[in-house]
Design a protein around this motif. Structure first.
Motif, PDB file in Angstrom:
ATOM      1  N   GLY A  42       0.881  -0.979  -0.241  1.00 47.12           N
ATOM      2  CA  GLY A  42       0.027   0.029   0.058  1.00 47.12           C
ATOM      3  C   GLY A  42       1.092   1.373  -0.194  1.00 47.12           C
ATOM      4  N   THR A  43       0.602   2.848  -0.156  1.00 49.07           N
ATOM      5  CA  THR A  43       0.869   3.462  -0.254  1.00 49.07           C
ATOM      6  C   THR A  43       0.390   4.817  -0.656  1.00 49.07           C
ATOM      7  OG1 THR A  43       2.319   5.039  -2.131  1.00 49.07           O
ATOM      8  CG2 THR A  43       0.734   4.211  -2.820  1.00 49.07           C
ATOM      9  N   ALA A  44       0.156   5.199   0.689  1.00 50.28           N
ATOM     10  CA  ALA A  44       0.190   6.985   0.855  1.00 50.28           C
ATOM     11  C   ALA A  44       0.672   8.116   0.138  1.00 50.28           C
ATOM     12  CB  ALA A  44      -0.849   7.083   2.159  1.00 50.28           C
ATOM     13  N   LEU A 100     -12.311   0.180  -7.424  1.00 54.39           N
ATOM     14  CA  LEU A 100     -11.527  -0.729  -7.607  1.00 54.39           C
ATOM     15  C   LEU A 100     -11.518  -1.431  -8.867  1.00 54.39           C
ATOM     16  CD1 LEU A 100     -11.326  -3.843  -5.935  1.00 54.39           C
ATOM     17  CD2 LEU A 100     -13.354  -4.781  -6.955  1.00 54.39           C
ATOM     18  N   VAL A 101      -9.878  -2.116  -9.084  1.00 58.31           N
ATOM     19  CA  VAL A 101     -10.249  -2.609 -10.314  1.00 58.31           C
ATOM     20  C   VAL A 101      -8.974  -3.570 -10.352  1.00 58.31           C
ATOM     21  CG1 VAL A 101      -7.905  -2.099 -12.572  1.00 58.31           C
ATOM     22  CG2 VAL A 101      -9.250  -0.122 -11.641  1.00 58.31           C
ATOM     23  N   ARG A 102      -9.946  -4.885 -11.158  1.00 57.94           N
ATOM     24  CA  ARG A 102      -9.388  -5.642 -10.981  1.00 57.94           C
ATOM     25  C   ARG A 102      -8.569  -6.543 -12.381  1.00 57.94           C
ATOM     26  NH1 ARG A 102     -12.624  -8.575  -7.571  1.00 57.94           N
ATOM     27  NH2 ARG A 102     -15.169  -7.744  -7.632  1.00 57.94           N
ATOM     28  N   VAL A 103      -7.336  -7.586 -11.914  1.00 62.07           N
ATOM     29  CA  VAL A 103      -6.293  -7.562 -12.989  1.00 62.07           C
ATOM     30  C   VAL A 103      -6.505  -8.707 -12.185  1.00 62.07           C
ATOM     31  CG1 VAL A 103      -4.517  -7.106 -14.107  1.00 62.07           C
ATOM     32  CG2 VAL A 103      -5.479  -5.504 -13.025  1.00 62.07           C
ATOM     33  N   VAL A 116      -6.072  -7.430  -7.500  1.00 65.33           N
ATOM     34  CA  VAL A 116      -6.956  -5.837  -7.993  1.00 65.33           C
ATOM     35  C   VAL A 116      -6.386  -4.284  -7.175  1.00 65.33           C
ATOM     36  CG1 VAL A 116      -9.265  -6.823  -6.782  1.00 65.33           C
ATOM     37  CG2 VAL A 116      -7.697  -5.937  -5.160  1.00 65.33           C
ATOM     38  N   GLU A 117      -6.756  -3.592  -7.646  1.00 62.49           N
ATOM     39  CA  GLU A 117      -5.885  -2.445  -7.050  1.00 62.49           C
ATOM     40  C   GLU A 117      -6.776  -1.546  -6.459  1.00 62.49           C
ATOM     41  OE1 GLU A 117      -3.608  -1.633 -11.317  1.00 62.49           O
ATOM     42  OE2 GLU A 117      -4.604   0.067 -11.035  1.00 62.49           O
ATOM     43  N   LEU A 118      -6.965  -1.340  -4.940  1.00 59.39           N
ATOM     44  CA  LEU A 118      -7.952  -0.569  -4.444  1.00 59.39           C
ATOM     45  C   LEU A 118      -7.410   0.787  -4.001  1.00 59.39           C
ATOM     46  CD1 LEU A 118     -10.629  -1.278  -3.043  1.00 59.39           C
ATOM     47  CD2 LEU A 118      -9.891  -2.056  -0.764  1.00 59.39           C
ATOM     48  N   GLN A 138      -4.018   0.225  -2.636  1.00 57.92           N
ATOM     49  CA  GLN A 138      -3.630  -1.337  -1.585  1.00 57.92           C
ATOM     50  C   GLN A 138      -3.589  -1.831  -3.215  1.00 57.92           C
ATOM     51  OE1 GLN A 138      -6.643  -0.086   0.803  1.00 57.92           O
ATOM     52  NE2 GLN A 138      -5.977  -2.281   1.966  1.00 57.92           N
ATOM     53  N   VAL A 139      -2.132  -2.934  -3.297  1.00 52.00           N
ATOM     54  CA  VAL A 139      -2.674  -4.033  -4.498  1.00 52.00           C
ATOM     55  C   VAL A 139      -2.363  -5.000  -4.123  1.00 52.00           C
ATOM     56  CG1 VAL A 139      -1.487  -2.393  -6.202  1.00 52.00           C
ATOM     57  CG2 VAL A 139       0.188  -3.948  -5.181  1.00 52.00           C
ATOM     58  N   GLY A 140      -2.575  -6.164  -4.198  1.00 47.76           N
ATOM     59  CA  GLY A 140      -2.807  -7.205  -3.897  1.00 47.76           C
ATOM     60  C   GLY A 140      -4.131  -8.215  -4.331  1.00 47.76           C
ATOM     61  N   PRO A 141      -3.732  -9.586  -3.945  1.00 51.06           N
ATOM     62  CA  PRO A 141      -4.879 -10.568  -4.406  1.00 51.06           C
ATOM     63  C   PRO A 141      -5.617 -10.128  -3.736  1.00 51.06           C
ATOM     64  CG  PRO A 141      -3.061 -11.814  -2.526  1.00 51.06           C
ATOM     65  CD  PRO A 141      -2.900  -9.824  -2.883  1.00 51.06           C
ATOM     66  N   ALA A 142      -7.616 -10.141  -4.578  1.00 55.08           N
ATOM     67  CA  ALA A 142      -8.555  -9.920  -4.094  1.00 55.08           C
ATOM     68  C   ALA A 142      -8.894 -10.477  -3.246  1.00 55.08           C
ATOM     69  CB  ALA A 142      -9.514 -10.094  -5.016  1.00 55.08           C
TER      70      ALA A 142
END
Length: 213
Positions: free
Chosen positions: A130-132, A173-176, A180-182, A196-200
């Protein structure tokens, strides 16, 4: 895994010395030679920071101006989804750790990514980055500080606004594939405050269920 509240995220980032979300931190010093040598054996080195000399020893590769600019569903730099916490620690890439809910371990990092990302591990494996701050941005060019309308322009039908199960919070939400990218909001100003990125099964589920300590 539960989704950290923005207040908790802010506290953790402050503890790690992260900069405010409106500016990216300066690149930290490169890892020590010993750390580079260990990191050179990590399974995924998509950031291109490590190479090998003619003697087979790991060497820092030429600096990549984009090395701390990209975060994707694969992770960020040497911090790849699925990476082993023990190996990252042995490589000198982990700065601090803190245990959260359900055995989740949160961690700060060293090197060029220090001040830019927060990691989460379950069962010793990296499940969320995750990043802020901005940068980094996603491969599509989206990141913290953007409006949700701007995200919709960037992603079109690939992304959508969602709500949590309680109906009191929303996110983009973007699914890949299975990941996902949230993009979640900021408590004070409009727009994206955290990415945040990682498994859905971890990132999206954590947001929808809204579990917290």
């Amino acid at each position: 895994m539960h989704r950290l509240s923005y207040t908790v995220v802010t506290a953790l980032l402050a503890t790690a010395g992260l900069v405010p979300i409106t500016a990216a931190a300066p690149a930290a010093a490169a890892p020590t030679p010993a750390a580079v040598a260990v990191a050179g054996n990590l399974s995924e080195r998509a950031d291109g920071r490590f190479g090998a000399g003619t003697d087979g020893a790991a060497r820092p590769a030429a600096a990549d101006p984009d090395e701390v600019r990209l975060i994707s569903v694969r992770g960020a730099g040497p911090f790849r989804i699925g990476a082993d916490l023990a190996r990252l620690s042995a490589a000198g890439l982990i700065d601090w750790v803190a245990t959260g809910c359900d055995g989740t371990v949160h961690a700060g990092v060293t090197g060029a990514w220090a001040g830019k990302i927060l990691l989460a591990f379950r069962d010793g494996r990296l499940v969320e980055v995750g990043t802020a701050t901005a940068p980094p941005r996603t491969p599509a060019g989206a990141g913290v500080g953007m409006s949700f309308a701007a995200l919709e322009e960037i992603y079109g039908p690939r992304g959508s606004m969602i709500r949590n199960d309680a109906g009191d919070d929303s996110a983009y939400l973007v699914r890949v594939g299975s990941r996902v990218e949230l993009f979640t909001g900021h408590p004070i100003r409009p727009g994206v405050g955290y990415l945040q990125v990682g498994p859905a099964s971890v990132v999206e589920r954590g947001f929808r269920e809204g579990r917290s300590c």
